[in-house]
Design a protein around this motif. Structure first.
Motif, short mmCIF file in Angstrom:
data_model
loop_
_atom_site.label_atom_id
_atom_site.label_comp_id
_atom_site.label_asym_id
_atom_site.label_seq_id
_atom_site.Cartn_x
_atom_site.Cartn_y
_atom_site.Cartn_z
N TYR A 22 0.62 -1.23 -0.75
CA TYR A 22 -0.09 -0.28 -0.11
C TYR A 22 0.85 0.96 -0.26
N GLU A 23 0.23 2.22 -0.70
CA GLU A 23 0.63 3.67 -0.47
C GLU A 23 -0.16 4.72 -0.07
N ASN A 32 -4.60 9.75 -0.57
CA ASN A 32 -5.50 8.69 -1.23
C ASN A 32 -4.88 7.12 -0.97
N LEU A 33 -5.31 6.07 -0.81
CA LEU A 33 -4.69 4.89 -0.55
C LEU A 33 -4.68 3.91 -1.68
N SER A 34 -3.88 3.87 -2.32
CA SER A 34 -3.03 2.74 -2.91
C SER A 34 -2.77 1.88 -2.67
N ILE A 35 -3.30 0.71 -3.25
CA ILE A 35 -3.39 -0.61 -2.99
C ILE A 35 -2.40 -1.05 -4.31
N LYS A 49 -5.75 -10.04 -13.56
CA LYS A 49 -6.05 -9.24 -12.57
C LYS A 49 -5.50 -8.16 -11.76
N ARG A 50 -6.19 -7.55 -11.38
CA ARG A 50 -5.83 -5.87 -11.92
C ARG A 50 -5.63 -5.84 -10.38
N GLU A 51 -4.00 -5.06 -10.36
CA GLU A 51 -3.03 -4.67 -9.87
C GLU A 51 -3.17 -3.90 -9.18
N ASP A 52 -3.80 -2.60 -9.67
CA ASP A 52 -3.54 -1.30 -8.31
C ASP A 52 -5.16 -1.08 -8.39
#
Length: 736
Positions: A22-23, A32-35, A49-52
């Protein structure tokens, strides 16, 4: 009305090891929370598959965030609105073991780990203390929803009975579709300590169990509600608001936890209620939905106002960023994004105080009746007014003029005789004030015309200079202090009384009269001479002996209360420890034995009996501590009363001595009698010759020419005569 969307926040649970899944990226008005989920080679070369994943929050609290920071950003704005009269709700949502209970309730190990609920109680009472012009009341309730059944956590039967035997909280709806909870008790909290004790009592009755995901997992939804009522003193408007602090049970995947038995049943009910909550959220986020399924579960029915109703709602999503929990974290963030689309219409909850409203209606009714009587002319008043009634009307007019309220009224009814008499009273007071101003102006002009100095010996009008009045009062007080201290010195000289040591006297005064109370403030505002006189006055006063005895008892009670408080805290810690042991033992036996065998287990029953004895001991200690607190407050009240009584007696004695000194000074005061310039010079020259001859003389100046009482002490008498010479010299120079 305030239209506002539900505010969403995110808190990341600290992990034991570093993670790169996460970022957190700050943006304008939020973050913003990026997983990030990296692709694995074992899944094949072609992998779509979705990565972000990116989710927007109002604020994100990273792993190093403190409880104080979370409270300041999430809870404090909501509480301020609750005190202002708007309903508020704060709820935490997330999977099991992600830190919801720690955020809402807090941890028991350190004081800094307090959660939103105890900090909210402290902040509310702190704000009440800063608004002395308002009256406030606080009531508390604690609801637990376990397996879709509601229970009162503050019910005194909760400790002695089984969960199945407790009365269930029932939902009831009135004609206006407002929800009411039957069998849910509401307790008044006079201060922060009582509110925190109610919170602790409810937390000890919660359902907690150990699961593969969490050692102390809450198996129920809990809603801690604070009802606040505020009213400005003298106002007819009352503001009522409620604050829901919700700790939801964590969702869990049975395929991961592999639980069975009672834990499996609890997990089913938890997931089902959270599913119904999500259905309500989805329905509210869709604009064209006409039906919202609030009645599917008890939790959504209780939180009906909080979700799309009259409330300011805030949600905090708790996330666990471990690799095994990434999917649940993404699900939690998706849920929070749907929650952010819901709009609430918060209304200021104001209503008129029924008692003040009745008084206002009565006054308005009387005023309308008087107007009708005057307009119709039906009432006949022919008798003359009595002297007592005329005097009463005159006093009413004076009270009306002294009232600073712009909305004050003078109500004498529809009797024209009384109205005419009030006009005469206004005229009389106006003429008296006009005469006073004329007299003051004439006196000032005549004195200035003859070149004579003006000796102000009384208040000539209510419009005298404020500074002149203050200076006159200071001079008068200093003269009285000098006279009283001289008399006290003469008295001690005759009785050969030894004064106390100065440091001992000051120390006793500081200990008996602290600066925090009313008596201490009065003593602090005294001049140095008056404080010295008070030290001599109080040492022989019998009230001082009672005061010292009460102080000794108070100190003893404080020591006992401290010991009792430590014993109460030890009982509380033992109860928590035994409750954890009981729950772990119950879970271990539930996987091996039936329900009847569990109830007959001797070791479990013995632990339960020990815990009940400790709870009884805790209640006894708490009640003793509560009674001792009342006794301490009573002793403090008695001490304050004795201090004020001693100060009152001293003020009476001081006023009597001041009056005697004033009379003596009037008899001894030397006033100039010659007004022309030649006589002034002659008197000044003769005074200077007498002064020079007195200074050249070897003997002390005689007191017969001033007719002053002396003490017999050479140094003190010289100071008195020097003061008299300086005063006469100033008076002589004034008339030159």
């Amino acid at each position: 009305m305030v239209k506002q969307t539900i505010q969403i926040y995110c808190r990341v649970k600290p992990t034991k090891s570093k993670t790169s899944f996460y970022e957190v990226n700050p943006v304008e008005e939020g973050a913003n929370l990026s997983i990030i989920i990296p692709k694995e080679a074992t899944e094949g070369y072609i992998n779509n598959k979705r990565e972000d994943y990116r989710f927007r929050f109002r604020q994100i609290f990273d792993q190093n965030a403190k409880q104080e920071d979370v409270f300041a950003a999430v809870a404090r704005p909501v509480i301020d609105n609750v005190i202002a009269g708007y309903n508020g709700t704060i709820f935490a949502y997330g999977q099991t073991g992600s830190g919801k209970t720690f955020t809402i309730t807090g941890g028991p190990e350190r004081y800094t780990d307090r959660g939103i609920i105890p900090r909210s109680l402290s902040y509310i009472f702190q704000q009440f203390g800063q608004h002395a012009d308002q009256s406030h009341t606080v009531h508390v309730s604690y609801l637990e929803i376990y397996n879709e059944n509601g229970y009162d956590l503050l019910d005194p039967k909760h400790e002695a009975s089984k969960l199945e035997d407790l009365p269930k909280v029932l939902l009831m709806e009135d004609e206006d579709q407002n929800m009411h909870l039957k069998n849910l008790s509401v307790h008044a909290a006079q201060n922060e300590e009582e509110a925190l004790n109610l919170l602790f009592l409810g937390d000890t009755n919660r359902m907690i169990a150990e699961t593969p995901m969490n050692q102390a997992s809450t198996r129920s939804h809990c809603i801690f509600t604070i009802h606040v009522t505020s009213k400005e003193i003298g106002s007819a408007t009352v503001r009522k608001a409620k604050l829901h602090l919700v700790d939801l049970a964590g969702s869990e995947r049975v395929s991961k936890t592999n639980v069975n038995g009672l834990l499996l049943t609890e997990a089913k009910y938890i997931n089902l209620s959270l599913h119904y909550l999500e259905q309500v959220i989805v329905a509210l986020s869709e604009k064209h939905r006409s039906h919202i399924p609030y009645r599917n579960s008890m939790m959504t029915s209780v939180l009906r106002d909080s979700l799309g109703g009259n409330c300011m709602t805030t949600m905090i999503a708790t996330c666990s960023v471990d690799k095994r929990n990434i999917e649940e974290t993404i699900s939690t963030c998706r849920f929070s994004q749907r929650v952010a689309l819901i709009k609430n219409d918060a209304i200021l909850n104001e209503e008129l105080d029924p008692r003040l409203l009745i008084n206002q209606l009565r006054a308005e009714n009387l005023q309308l009746r008087n107007q009708i009587s005057i307009q119709d002319g039906n009432a006949q008043f022919t008798d003359l007014l009595t002297p007592e009634l005329i005097a009463k009307l005159f006093e009413q007019v004076k009270i009306y003029l002294a009232d600073t309220d712009n909305e004050a009224t003078l109500n004498v009814g529809a009797d024209m005789r009384k109205i005419d008499q009030c006009y005469r009273a206004f005229k009389k007071l106006h003429l008296e004030l006009k005469e006073q101003l004329k007299t003051a102006s004439t006196t000032a002009s005549s004195s200035t015309k003859h070149g004579q100095p003006i000796y102000i010996t009384h208040d000539i009008s209510p419009y005298d200079s404020k500074e002149v009045k203050e200076l006159k009062e200071i001079i008068k007080l200093r003269d009285n202090e000098i006279s009283i201290l001289v008399n006290m010195l003469k008295k001690e000289k005759k009785t050969e009384y030894r004064s106390f040591n100065e440091s001992t006297t000051l120390l006793t005064t500081e200990n008996s009269f602290s600066s925090g109370d009313r008596a201490g403030n009065q003593l602090k505002n005294m001049s140095a001479g008056r404080q010295e006189a008070f030290d001599h006055f109080r040492r022989d006063n019998p009230i001082n002996q009672k005061l010292e005895e009460h102080k000794r008892i108070l100190k003893q009670r404080f020591t006992e209360a401290k010991t009792l408080g430590e014993e109460t805290n030890e009982c509380r810690n033992r109860i928590n420890h035994m409750k954890s042991q009981y729950e772990q033992m119950h879970l271990r036996l539930a996987a091996q034995l039936t329900q009847d065998e569990i109830e007959k287990n001797q070791e479990l029953n013995k632990l339960r009996s020990t815990m009940e004895r400790e709870q009884t001991k805790y209640r006894e200690c708490f009640n003793r501590l509560k009674n001792m607190k009342q006794e301490i407050e009573h002793i403090q009240h008695v001490i304050e009363k004795d201090r004020l009584q001693m100060l009152k007696e001293f003020d009476d004695w001081w006023d009597q001595q001041s009056e005697q000194a004033e009379q003596q000074r009037e008899l001894l005061e030397v006033k100039p009698t010659k007004t022309n310039n030649d006589q002034s010079r002659q008197s000044t020259a003769s005074f200077q010759m007498e002064r020079s001859s007195a200074s050249n003389s070897v003997d002390r100046p005689s007191s017969q020419q001033w007719n002053l009482p002396l003490t017999g002490d050479k140094k003190t008498d010289d100071d008195i005569l020097a003061f008299a010479n300086a005063r006469q010299r100033i008076l002589s120079q004034t008339h030159k």
